[in-house]
Design an enzyme around this catalytic site. Structure first.
Site, PDB file in Angstrom:
ATOM      1  N   TYR A 114      40.936  33.920  40.058  1.00 33.98           N
ATOM      2  CA  TYR A 114      41.472  33.611  38.731  1.00 33.98           C
ATOM      3  C   TYR A 114      40.884  34.580  37.695  1.00 33.98           C
ATOM      4  CZ  TYR A 114      43.093  29.326  40.986  1.00 33.98           C
ATOM      5  OH  TYR A 114      43.701  28.429  41.822  1.00 33.98           O
ATOM      6  N   CYS A 115      39.793  34.194  37.106  1.00 33.63           N
ATOM      7  CA  CYS A 115      39.262  34.934  35.957  1.00 33.63           C
ATOM      8  C   CYS A 115      38.664  36.284  36.314  1.00 33.63           C
ATOM      9  CB  CYS A 115      38.257  34.066  35.213  1.00 33.63           C
ATOM     10  SG  CYS A 115      39.033  32.526  34.636  1.00 33.63           S
TER      11      CYS A 115
END
Length: 173
Positions: A114-115
């Site tokens: 994700y990040c």
């Protein structure tokens, strides 16, 4: 090239549930080592903190929102708050990096798929040279893939096109 260290989402809430991140203690130790080396060399350090919203383990305010004490910001180190995967839109991260003269961003933290992935790509798209500390980011097992597989896949996918992949111990500031 002027380097800066970006530590992403290493918050208490990522370490509070029954399911622990893959090699979580090791990743915290390697991120803490990166922080110490950057600080010793006077390299700017920026922290990113995710707000998952009410009821989320990373929701602000709450114990999960806090940055893990092993990698906690020191006085004067900027903390960028975000509510989506990328720390760039809706924040002054790009402006802070530019103001500090940073052209090379070293990235460590969570969550790989994700990040970490999103911020590596976003920073590269904005023209930064991105170094991903390949053993200083992590995630959780999923029903489909183990965390180790997710990390290996993202290291392979990001390397070359978006990042320079380097072991944390070999990152040069």
């Amino acid at each position: 090239m002027t380097a800066g260290l970006l530590v992403i989402d290493l918050q208490r809430g990522m370490f509070m549930d029954a399911q622990k991140p893959h090699d979580g203690d090791g990743v915290l130790a390697r991120a803490a080592s990166l922080l110490e080396r950057a600080r010793q060399r006077g390299v700017p350090v920026l922290h990113v903190q995710h707000d998952g919203g009410p009821g989320d383990p990373l929701g602000k305010p709450g114990p999960g929102w806090e940055i893990h004490p092993d990698v906690a910001p020191r006085a004067g180190e900027p903390v960028i708050e975000k509510s989506r995967c990328s720390a760039f839109p809706g924040s002054d991260l790009d402006a802070k990096l530019k103001r500090l003269g940073i052209t090379r961003v070293v990235i460590a933290g969570m969550q790989t798929e994700y990040c970490i992935d999103t911020n590596c790509r976003a920073a590269a798209d904005l023209g930064y040279k991105v170094v991903l500390a390949k053993d200083a980011h992590t995630t959780f097992d999923t029903p489909v893939l183990s965390a180790a597989q997710i990390i290996a896949h993202h290291n392979r996918t990001l390397n070359g096109s978006f990042v320079e992949l380097v072991e944390a111990a070999n990152v040069k500031f």
